[in-house]
Scaffold this motif. Structure first.
Motif, PDB file in Angstrom:
ATOM      1  N   ALA A 169       7.154  11.085 -79.840  1.00 12.47           N
ATOM      2  CA  ALA A 169       6.826  12.465 -80.639  1.00 12.47           C
ATOM      3  C   ALA A 169       7.591  12.617 -81.969  1.00 12.47           C
ATOM      4  O   ALA A 169       8.945  12.237 -82.000  1.00 12.47           O
ATOM      5  CB  ALA A 169       7.032  13.410 -79.587  1.00 12.47           C
ATOM      6  N   VAL A 170       6.884  12.809 -82.801  1.00 17.01           N
ATOM      7  CA  VAL A 170       7.496  13.090 -84.200  1.00 17.01           C
ATOM      8  C   VAL A 170       7.189  14.832 -84.609  1.00 17.01           C
ATOM      9  O   VAL A 170       6.117  15.092 -84.750  1.00 17.01           O
ATOM     10  CB  VAL A 170       6.733  12.215 -85.310  1.00 17.01           C
ATOM     11  N   SER A 171       8.498  15.263 -84.667  1.00 18.71           N
ATOM     12  CA  SER A 171       8.591  16.852 -85.088  1.00 18.71           C
ATOM     13  C   SER A 171       7.649  17.634 -83.956  1.00 18.71           C
ATOM     14  O   SER A 171       7.170  18.519 -84.664  1.00 18.71           O
ATOM     15  CB  SER A 171       8.355  16.799 -86.596  1.00 18.71           C
ATOM     16  N   SER A 172       7.835  17.047 -82.889  1.00 19.41           N
ATOM     17  CA  SER A 172       6.902  17.808 -81.943  1.00 19.41           C
ATOM     18  C   SER A 172       7.599  18.248 -80.365  1.00 19.41           C
ATOM     19  O   SER A 172       7.574  17.531 -79.401  1.00 19.41           O
ATOM     20  CB  SER A 172       5.574  17.153 -81.461  1.00 19.41           C
ATOM     21  N   PRO A 173       8.813  18.793 -80.683  1.00 15.02           N
ATOM     22  CA  PRO A 173       9.769  19.007 -79.513  1.00 15.02           C
ATOM     23  C   PRO A 173       9.011  19.494 -78.141  1.00 15.02           C
ATOM     24  O   PRO A 173       9.316  19.119 -77.078  1.00 15.02           O
ATOM     25  CB  PRO A 173      10.814  19.665 -80.055  1.00 15.02           C
ATOM     26  N   ARG A 174       8.260  20.437 -78.345  1.00 17.65           N
ATOM     27  CA  ARG A 174       7.636  21.159 -77.237  1.00 17.65           C
ATOM     28  C   ARG A 174       6.604  20.226 -76.496  1.00 17.65           C
ATOM     29  O   ARG A 174       6.698  20.042 -75.301  1.00 17.65           O
ATOM     30  CB  ARG A 174       7.024  22.598 -77.475  1.00 17.65           C
ATOM     31  N   SER A 175       5.723  19.575 -77.322  1.00 14.39           N
ATOM     32  CA  SER A 175       5.010  18.903 -76.847  1.00 14.39           C
ATOM     33  C   SER A 175       5.644  17.405 -76.178  1.00 14.39           C
ATOM     34  O   SER A 175       4.986  16.861 -75.025  1.00 14.39           O
ATOM     35  CB  SER A 175       3.749  18.196 -77.797  1.00 14.39           C
ATOM     36  N   PHE A 176       6.707  17.017 -76.747  1.00 10.50           N
ATOM     37  CA  PHE A 176       7.275  15.773 -76.164  1.00 10.50           C
ATOM     38  C   PHE A 176       7.615  16.134 -74.656  1.00 10.50           C
ATOM     39  O   PHE A 176       7.459  15.322 -73.837  1.00 10.50           O
ATOM     40  CB  PHE A 176       8.729  15.601 -76.858  1.00 10.50           C
ATOM     41  N   GLY A 177       8.246  17.226 -74.472  1.00  9.05           N
ATOM     42  CA  GLY A 177       8.456  17.600 -73.069  1.00  9.05           C
ATOM     43  C   GLY A 177       7.340  17.675 -72.030  1.00  9.05           C
ATOM     44  O   GLY A 177       7.480  17.018 -70.799  1.00  9.05           O
ATOM     45  N   LYS A 178       6.199  18.186 -72.603  1.00  5.32           N
ATOM     46  CA  LYS A 178       5.144  18.213 -71.528  1.00  5.32           C
ATOM     47  C   LYS A 178       4.620  16.815 -71.448  1.00  5.32           C
ATOM     48  O   LYS A 178       4.357  16.574 -70.165  1.00  5.32           O
ATOM     49  CB  LYS A 178       4.002  18.860 -72.409  1.00  5.32           C
ATOM     50  N   TRP A 179       4.607  15.816 -72.266  1.00  5.65           N
ATOM     51  CA  TRP A 179       3.849  14.519 -72.083  1.00  5.65           C
ATOM     52  C   TRP A 179       5.080  13.542 -71.548  1.00  5.65           C
ATOM     53  O   TRP A 179       4.370  12.797 -70.812  1.00  5.65           O
ATOM     54  CB  TRP A 179       3.339  13.946 -73.568  1.00  5.65           C
ATOM     55  N   ARG A 180       6.075  13.869 -71.526  1.00 10.01           N
ATOM     56  CA  ARG A 180       7.315  13.305 -70.963  1.00 10.01           C
ATOM     57  C   ARG A 180       6.718  12.924 -69.589  1.00 10.01           C
ATOM     58  O   ARG A 180       7.454  12.061 -68.976  1.00 10.01           O
ATOM     59  CB  ARG A 180       8.547  13.431 -71.318  1.00 10.01           C
ATOM     60  N   ARG A 181       6.544  14.062 -68.945  1.00 15.09           N
ATOM     61  CA  ARG A 181       6.458  14.105 -67.351  1.00 15.09           C
ATOM     62  C   ARG A 181       5.500  13.435 -66.869  1.00 15.09           C
ATOM     63  O   ARG A 181       5.238  13.078 -65.801  1.00 15.09           O
ATOM     64  CB  ARG A 181       6.120  15.614 -67.107  1.00 15.09           C
ATOM     65  N   GLN A 182       4.550  12.726 -67.684  1.00 18.56           N
ATOM     66  CA  GLN A 182       3.526  11.858 -67.035  1.00 18.56           C
ATOM     67  C   GLN A 182       3.890  10.355 -67.374  1.00 18.56           C
ATOM     68  O   GLN A 182       3.197   9.480 -66.864  1.00 18.56           O
ATOM     69  CB  GLN A 182       2.392  12.163 -68.127  1.00 18.56           C
ATOM     70  N   VAL A 183       5.133  10.277 -68.021  1.00 22.12           N
ATOM     71  CA  VAL A 183       5.333   8.773 -68.238  1.00 22.12           C
ATOM     72  C   VAL A 183       5.958   8.091 -66.884  1.00 22.12           C
ATOM     73  O   VAL A 183       6.835   8.792 -66.506  1.00 22.12           O
ATOM     74  CB  VAL A 183       6.524   8.559 -69.538  1.00 22.12           C
ATOM     75  N   VAL A 184       5.506   6.947 -66.724  1.00 22.81           N
ATOM     76  CA  VAL A 184       6.317   6.242 -65.391  1.00 22.81           C
ATOM     77  C   VAL A 184       7.423   5.246 -65.863  1.00 22.81           C
ATOM     78  O   VAL A 184       7.544   4.919 -66.701  1.00 22.81           O
ATOM     79  CB  VAL A 184       4.874   5.457 -64.798  1.00 22.81           C
ATOM     80  N   ASP A 185       8.451   5.733 -64.918  1.00 17.86           N
ATOM     81  CA  ASP A 185       9.753   5.157 -65.100  1.00 17.86           C
ATOM     82  C   ASP A 185       9.681   3.563 -64.235  1.00 17.86           C
ATOM     83  O   ASP A 185       9.717   3.253 -63.341  1.00 17.86           O
ATOM     84  CB  ASP A 185      10.742   5.551 -64.406  1.00 17.86           C
ATOM     85  N   THR A 186       9.090   2.526 -65.191  1.00 17.34           N
ATOM     86  CA  THR A 186       8.716   1.060 -64.757  1.00 17.34           C
ATOM     87  C   THR A 186      10.058   0.411 -64.248  1.00 17.34           C
ATOM     88  O   THR A 186       9.833  -0.566 -63.534  1.00 17.34           O
ATOM     89  CB  THR A 186       8.489   0.128 -65.832  1.00 17.34           C
TER      90      THR A 186
END
Length: 381
Positions: A359-376
């Motif tokens: 995320a670039v200069s998007s702190p709120r959106s970063f938190g939202k999309w981070r929840r979808q990322v899989v911990d490989t």
């Protein structure tokens, strides 16, 4: 257990000492550090600290009741006895948190004007050199190099950045999004040379005068900053019988091949559920994983490291946030915004799994999309 030795007066070392106290350990904690300084936070060294904000690096350690041995490098480990330049320290358990050192290129050690940036003393030396009009060449456009370039431009220096890859941070973000950062450098007034390597340095009377590139170009330079990576500080463990593979190898709890020895932070190499050994040089790993390792030491617990590796970077007017593991076969997808015009978020997918986020200069959106990322790291083969 009555005593623990922490080797490395670093963020990871402090986090381990704090976890010991928070989890009820009231015995002796000896903290050994090769620097004379009290522990400090490293990420601001290339950002706020270079701009003069010394408070940005402070870490609170006054409440931990530690026995300090600073300016005292560790030289060996036998069982749970740590050898130092001042003598041996024996305890019931040892936490290894010796971090990593910046790589220096051949012919640069001892040359005035050539800097690395890893320690507080490194930052102090570099900060005194960054004056308006000084000619600065930054070798390597990774996080450290790009941050130093950004700071130096802001201080009025004339900056050239040399990067061997096709784009800054291409290894982390991929070439396509790395080219975005290339635009930031150039738009801010820094010269950026990509796809070219350094062949050597012109040194006169012990001071750097120019950087020589492999293509024959010579860049006149008053100051050179090397940002070409790091190596874990594990040489002192030769003969310790610990497993070393790109760092001190641990399980996913931070326990080494000796159950009374932990390794955390940049010097640790964690073997994940699939058997892959990986060293994560991220602030969040150093800050959060020691608590899991200490719990395993004190209770024999089976809790494993969780959470995605996370790094942030301030460059020019942008805040970069990145979480997850980006591999060579990942495909980036822009899910919000537009990199060409402003803030954006990108997801990296591998085998249809979202494995990282930028995320670039998007702190709120970063938190939202981070929840979808899989911990490989927690996926078995």
């Amino acid at each position: 257990m009555k005593s623990v030795t922490v080797v490395g007066a670093s963020l990871a070392g402090v986090a381990a000492a704090r976890a010991l106290r928070d989890q009820g350990f009231d015995g002796r904690i000896t903290m050994i550090g090769d620097e004379v300084h009290q522990p400090y936070d490293r990420p601001p060294l290339s950002k706020a600290f270079l701009l003069g904000d010394e408070s940005a690096v402070s870490l609170d350690v006054d409440d931990l009741d530690l026995d300090w041995q600073l300016g005292c490098a560790a030289t060996g480990l036998s069982g749970t006895t740590v050898s130092t330049v001042s003598g041996d320290v024996t305890a019931d358990a040892v936490v290894i948190a010796t971090g990593a050192s910046a790589i220096r290129l051949p012919g640069t050690i001892g040359v005035d004007g050539i800097h690395v940036l890893r320690s507080l003393d490194d930052a102090l030396a570099l900060r005194s050199s960054l004056v308006p009009g000084v000619r600065v060449t930054v070798v390597g456009a990774g996080f450290i190099g790009s941050e130093v370039a950004s700071t130096a431009v802001g201080l009025g220096a004339s900056v050239t950045v040399v990067e061997a890859s096709k784009a800054p941070l291409a290894r982390v973000f991929g070439s396509e999004l790395g080219s975005l950062i290339a635009g930031w450098h150039r738009n801010a007034g820094a010269a950026l040379l990509t796809g070219v390597s350094v062949a050597g340095f012109v040194v006169e009377a012990g001071r750097v005068r120019a950087v020589e590139l492999a293509d024959g170009t010579t860049i006149e330079s008053d100051v050179v900053v090397l940002g070409v990576g790091s190596v874990p500080n594990v040489g002192w463990l030769d003969g310790s019988e610990l497993e070393i593979c790109g760092g001190v190898v641990t399980d996913q709890r931070g326990i080494t091949s000796n159950p009374a020895v932990l390794a955390v932070g940049d010097c640790a190499a964690v073997r994940d559920a699939a058997g892959v050994i990986r060293r994560d040089e991220h602030w969040t790993s150093a800050a959060t994983r020691p608590a899991v390792a200490v719990e395993a030491l004190l209770t024999g617990g089976s809790k494993r490291f969780t959470g995605l590796p996370y790094v942030w970077s301030d460059q020019y007017a942008a805040r970069i946030q990145f979480a997850g593991h980006h591999g060579p076969h990942c495909v980036a997808e822009i899910v919000e915004g537009d990199p060409a015009t402003g803030p954006f978020v990108a997801l990296y997918r591998q085998d249809n799994h979202p494995v990282a986020e930028l995320a670039v200069s998007s702190p709120r959106s970063f938190g939202k999309w981070r929840r979808q990322v899989v911990d490989t790291s927690n996926l078995t083969a």
